[in-house]
Design a protein around this motif. Structure first.
Motif, PDB file in Angstrom:
ATOM      1  N   TYR A  97      -5.692   3.178   2.871  1.00 23.47           N
ATOM      2  CA  TYR A  97      -5.547   2.278   1.724  1.00 23.47           C
ATOM      3  C   TYR A  97      -4.144   2.424   1.134  1.00 23.47           C
ATOM      4  CZ  TYR A  97      -6.162   0.277  -2.910  1.00 23.47           C
ATOM      5  OH  TYR A  97      -6.008  -0.452  -4.052  1.00 23.47           O
ATOM      6  N   VAL A  98      -3.484   1.278   0.926  1.00 24.11           N
ATOM      7  CA  VAL A  98      -2.134   1.268   0.349  1.00 24.11           C
ATOM      8  C   VAL A  98      -2.088   0.277  -0.807  1.00 24.11           C
ATOM      9  CG1 VAL A  98       0.284   0.678   0.772  1.00 24.11           C
ATOM     10  CG2 VAL A  98      -0.995   1.933   2.497  1.00 24.11           C
ATOM     11  N   LEU A 126      14.148   1.791   1.342  1.00 23.02           N
ATOM     12  CA  LEU A 126      13.664   2.891   0.518  1.00 23.02           C
ATOM     13  C   LEU A 126      12.462   3.520   1.202  1.00 23.02           C
ATOM     14  CD1 LEU A 126      13.627   4.267  -2.412  1.00 23.02           C
ATOM     15  CD2 LEU A 126      11.927   2.519  -2.957  1.00 23.02           C
ATOM     16  N   TYR A 127      12.413   4.843   1.219  1.00 20.07           N
ATOM     17  CA  TYR A 127      11.271   5.570   1.780  1.00 20.07           C
ATOM     18  C   TYR A 127      10.441   6.139   0.632  1.00 20.07           C
ATOM     19  CZ  TYR A 127       8.572   9.298   3.966  1.00 20.07           C
ATOM     20  OH  TYR A 127       7.556  10.121   4.363  1.00 20.07           O
ATOM     21  N   SER A 128       9.132   5.906   0.685  1.00 16.16           N
ATOM     22  CA  SER A 128       8.204   6.456  -0.318  1.00 16.16           C
ATOM     23  C   SER A 128       7.220   7.375   0.394  1.00 16.16           C
ATOM     24  CB  SER A 128       7.441   5.333  -1.022  1.00 16.16           C
ATOM     25  OG  SER A 128       8.307   4.550  -1.778  1.00 16.16           O
ATOM     26  N   PRO A 129       7.337   8.695   0.185  1.00 21.39           N
ATOM     27  CA  PRO A 129       6.414   9.629   0.851  1.00 21.39           C
ATOM     28  C   PRO A 129       5.038   9.631   0.189  1.00 21.39           C
ATOM     29  CG  PRO A 129       7.903  10.819  -0.592  1.00 21.39           C
ATOM     30  CD  PRO A 129       8.325   9.377  -0.646  1.00 21.39           C
ATOM     31  N   GLY A 130       4.048  10.135   0.904  1.00 23.37           N
ATOM     32  CA  GLY A 130       2.718  10.321   0.339  1.00 23.37           C
ATOM     33  C   GLY A 130       1.891   9.058   0.211  1.00 23.37           C
ATOM     34  N   VAL A 131       2.335   7.967   0.798  1.00 25.01           N
ATOM     35  CA  VAL A 131       1.606   6.705   0.764  1.00 25.01           C
ATOM     36  C   VAL A 131       1.410   6.253   2.211  1.00 25.01           C
ATOM     37  CG1 VAL A 131       1.564   4.372  -0.189  1.00 25.01           C
ATOM     38  CG2 VAL A 131       2.867   6.144  -1.346  1.00 25.01           C
ATOM     39  N   GLY A 132       0.275   5.633   2.496  1.00 28.25           N
ATOM     40  CA  GLY A 132       0.014   5.218   3.872  1.00 28.25           C
ATOM     41  C   GLY A 132      -0.265   6.432   4.744  1.00 28.25           C
ATOM     42  N   PHE A 133      -0.071   6.288   6.047  1.00 26.40           N
ATOM     43  CA  PHE A 133      -0.318   7.394   6.970  1.00 26.40           C
ATOM     44  C   PHE A 133       0.877   8.343   7.043  1.00 26.40           C
ATOM     45  CE2 PHE A 133      -0.482   9.116  11.373  1.00 26.40           C
ATOM     46  CZ  PHE A 133      -1.659   9.829  11.256  1.00 26.40           C
ATOM     47  N   GLY A 134       2.078   7.784   7.118  1.00 29.69           N
ATOM     48  CA  GLY A 134       3.278   8.609   7.248  1.00 29.69           C
ATOM     49  C   GLY A 134       4.324   8.342   6.191  1.00 29.69           C
ATOM     50  N   GLY A 135       3.922   7.704   5.107  1.00 25.87           N
ATOM     51  CA  GLY A 135       4.890   7.266   4.106  1.00 25.87           C
ATOM     52  C   GLY A 135       5.154   5.788   4.323  1.00 25.87           C
ATOM     53  N   ASN A 164       9.874  -7.803 -11.891  1.00 25.23           N
ATOM     54  CA  ASN A 164      10.612  -6.657 -11.340  1.00 25.23           C
ATOM     55  C   ASN A 164       9.701  -5.682 -10.592  1.00 25.23           C
ATOM     56  OD1 ASN A 164      13.179  -7.387 -12.105  1.00 25.23           O
ATOM     57  ND2 ASN A 164      13.002  -6.446 -14.114  1.00 25.23           N
ATOM     58  N   ILE A 165       8.444  -6.032 -10.388  1.00 27.02           N
ATOM     59  CA  ILE A 165       7.514  -5.139  -9.684  1.00 27.02           C
ATOM     60  C   ILE A 165       7.253  -5.676  -8.285  1.00 27.02           C
ATOM     61  CG2 ILE A 165       5.215  -4.085  -9.693  1.00 27.02           C
ATOM     62  CD1 ILE A 165       7.031  -3.125 -11.975  1.00 27.02           C
ATOM     63  N   LEU A 166       7.624  -4.868  -7.301  1.00 26.46           N
ATOM     64  CA  LEU A 166       7.335  -5.173  -5.898  1.00 26.46           C
ATOM     65  C   LEU A 166       6.077  -4.395  -5.538  1.00 26.46           C
ATOM     66  CD1 LEU A 166       8.132  -6.348  -3.102  1.00 26.46           C
ATOM     67  CD2 LEU A 166       9.400  -4.223  -2.738  1.00 26.46           C
ATOM     68  N   ARG A 167       5.058  -5.090  -5.058  1.00 31.52           N
ATOM     69  CA  ARG A 167       3.808  -4.435  -4.691  1.00 31.52           C
ATOM     70  C   ARG A 167       3.688  -4.408  -3.175  1.00 31.52           C
ATOM     71  NH1 ARG A 167      -1.747  -7.070  -4.749  1.00 31.52           N
ATOM     72  NH2 ARG A 167      -3.078  -5.367  -4.087  1.00 31.52           N
ATOM     73  N   VAL A 168       3.411  -3.224  -2.627  1.00 35.59           N
ATOM     74  CA  VAL A 168       3.155  -3.044  -1.197  1.00 35.59           C
ATOM     75  C   VAL A 168       1.674  -2.706  -1.080  1.00 35.59           C
ATOM     76  CG1 VAL A 168       3.711  -1.674   0.849  1.00 35.59           C
ATOM     77  CG2 VAL A 168       5.506  -2.184  -0.829  1.00 35.59           C
ATOM     78  N   TYR A 169       0.983  -3.429  -0.201  1.00 39.89           N
ATOM     79  CA  TYR A 169      -0.471  -3.245  -0.118  1.00 39.89           C
ATOM     80  C   TYR A 169      -0.992  -3.675   1.259  1.00 39.89           C
ATOM     81  CZ  TYR A 169      -0.482  -8.289  -0.944  1.00 39.89           C
ATOM     82  OH  TYR A 169      -0.259  -9.646  -0.856  1.00 39.89           O
TER      83      TYR A 169
END
Length: 141
Positions: A36-37, A56-65, A135-140
């Motif tokens: 779930y993302v 941009l890299y966001s760790p701790g989200v998804g399977f591998g970031g 200004n909010i980008l949502r990744v899902y």
């Protein structure tokens, strides 16, 4: 008349099979596990992501970031940072502008579409949906 109905039924079956086979060829199932993302990114804070060509890299989200790439102003791609060749949460695809490079097998991926450009990986990165509200980008997913 009966022969005509049987003949047209046979053609309908063949046509249906061809359509189903053709549509299944377009879809590439990812081997990366589904996680779930729902990642909101405030572009006022992460303003480097508003510049085309930056990522941009966001760790701790998804399977591998998650890697988010800005193609043009307001247009974004988001991918799981797990390499499709290694399929292991510790093998990360590191973002370097337009390219993502696997830390384990050194496969390279183009962050517009997520397709491999070099190395042993043959499948594209797992892609997530993006939407922009102010200004909010949502990744899902």
């Amino acid at each position: 008349m009966k022969e005509l109905v049987l003949k047209s039924g046979k053609y309908l079956l063949i046509f249906t099979m061809l359509v189903l086979m053709n549509s299944s060829c377009d879809k590439v199932d990812s081997q990366i596990p589904d996680v779930y993302v729902n990642l909101p990114i405030n572009l006022s804070i992460n303003n480097e992501l508003t510049i085309p060509g930056n990522s941009l890299y966001s760790p701790g989200v998804g399977f591998g970031g998650i890697i988010v790439y800005c193609e043009t102003e307001g247009s974004y791609y988001a991918f799981d940072a797990a390499c499709t060749n290694e399929i292991n949460s510790s093998c990360k695809v590191l973002n370097e502008g337009l390219l993502g490079i696997c830390s384990c097998c050194e496969s390279q991926f183009i962050l517009i579409g997520g397709y491999p450009s070099d190395g042993p990986a043959s499948a594209p990165l797992k892609q997530y949906k993006t939407s922009l509200y102010g200004n909010i980008l949502r990744v899902y997913n």
